[in-house]
Design an enzyme around this catalytic site. Structure first.
Site, PDB file in Angstrom:
ATOM      1  N   CYS A 161       0.827  -1.213   0.000  1.00 41.38           N
ATOM      2  CA  CYS A 161       0.000   0.000   0.000  1.00 41.38           C
ATOM      3  C   CYS A 161       0.861   1.263   0.000  1.00 41.38           C
ATOM      4  CB  CYS A 161      -0.895   0.044   1.231  1.00 41.38           C
ATOM      5  SG  CYS A 161      -1.983  -1.371   1.457  1.00 41.38           S
ATOM      6  N   SER A 162       2.018   1.204   0.609  1.00 40.26           N
ATOM      7  CA  SER A 162       2.848   2.404   0.787  1.00 40.26           C
ATOM      8  C   SER A 162       3.860   2.594  -0.323  1.00 40.26           C
ATOM      9  CB  SER A 162       3.577   2.323   2.136  1.00 40.26           C
ATOM     10  OG  SER A 162       4.481   1.222   2.152  1.00 40.26           O
TER      11      SER A 162
END
Length: 341
Positions: free
Chosen positions: A333-334
């Protein structure tokens, strides 16, 4: 498959990894020092394994100070405003169109209008206006809402996604499978779309992003998040997901080789809410697979060993993501992987 357009598998992308450093204006503010340390761990792991990094920062001088004691030889600082740090979902999606790389800027509206996203939604346009992208690479499709964590490809014309996310009425007005599928085919070149109707993790704000549940891998493999504890609230939902996966076929009509990933032991936030910890949220490049781990030695090691089944030539790099998960996201996600631009 539209052979003029190719949605490239993540393990084939050999360009920079896009991240955004937490700052006081993000939701990380209440644990900002801890959050910056989390991103320092990610940057160190990527740098030590030869990855290039594009790091979005709110202030270059402050970022240089915060990163002064870790390797940053391959890290390029890019000053742009952001609401938050989840670049997977607002970063560009890479395709090859007519033999040339294109980075597609899809719209981002905070996971279906759940969170402020006005700055995040302008990041790719900011990269283009700052001439970070080479001329002709940027493609504007901002009228269509699509998050990078919601789609997964094998690089051979098949796309895996979830109906809960892509058919959400707060993203593209509740478009039908056929309508959304047409857009995916037009922009990504895929013509074999697998719609997963089951699977969800407690604490997930994304409406079941595929990168929390299932991931493609070379060798016609799908890794999936499993649950063996009949008393766990996830058990029934993930069992239904596994059953549907067993029915899926690739573009040639062949069943997939399904490999189960363990479900991390429950992790809770300060209010007692369960967080969506998952080993499926890995980052992979042509060299290494970066596995999110959660301070659970036996399960962390099992997850790392399990992915070797499909990535035997990759270095498996565990990255402690116990801080990331406190904001309901993890390693994939990051980060957003780009082409070699």
């Amino acid at each position: 498959m539209n052979r003029d357009i190719e949605y490239i598998a993540e393990w084939e992308l050999d360009g920079p990894v896009l991240l955004a450093l937490p700052h006081a204006g993000t939701d990380w503010n209440y644990i900002l020092d801890e959050a910056v340390d989390q991103y320092r761990r990610i940057i160190r792991a990527l740098e030590e394994n030869g990855e290039r990094i594009w790091l979005i920062v709110s202030d270059k001088a402050e970022a240089e100070r915060l990163l002064s004691d870790i390797p940053t030889d391959n890290t390029r600082l890019i000053q742009l405003p952001v609401n938050d740090t989840w670049t997977r979902d607002y970063g560009p999606v890479t395709v090859r169109r007519h033999g040339r790389i294109r980075e597609i800027d899809f719209g981002f509206n905070g996971w279906g209008l759940k969170f402020a996203a006005d700055r995040d939604n302008l990041v790719n346009l900011g990269l283009e206006k700052s001439r970070i992208f080479p001329v002709g690479v940027y493609r504007n499709r901002r009228e269509f809402i699509l998050e990078g964590g919601s789609i997964e490809t094998d690089g051979n014309g098949t796309l895996l996604t979830t109906s809960r996310c892509l058919l959400s009425p707060n993203r593209n007005g509740g478009g039908t499978r056929a309508e959304i599928g047409e857009e995916l085919t037009r922009e990504l070149g895929v013509d074999h779309i697998l719609w997963l109707d089951h699977g969800a993790l407690a604490g997930d704000d994304t409406d079941s992003h595929i990168d929390t549940l299932c991931r493609f891998a070379p060798g016609n493999v799908i890794f999936f998040t499993g649950c063996r504890d009949v008393d766990d609230p996830h058990f029934e939902e993930l069992l239904h997901m596994r059953a549907q996966l067993s029915m899926f076929r690739n573009a040639e009509g062949e069943p997939y080789n399904l490999v189960e990933l363990p479900l991390p032991d429950a992790i809770y936030d300060e209010e007692g809410e369960r967080l969506p910890a998952t080993y499926a949220n890995w980052l992979v490049t042509p060299r290494a697979l970066y596995m999110p781990v959660y301070g659970q030695p036996e399960k962390d090691e099992l997850a790392c060993q399990t992915v070797r089944i499909a990535f035997p030539g990759h270095k498996i790099v565990p990255v402690d993501c116990r801080t990331l998960i406190r904001q309901h996201g993890s390693l994939h996600c990051s980060t957003m992987t780009l082409a070699n631009l």
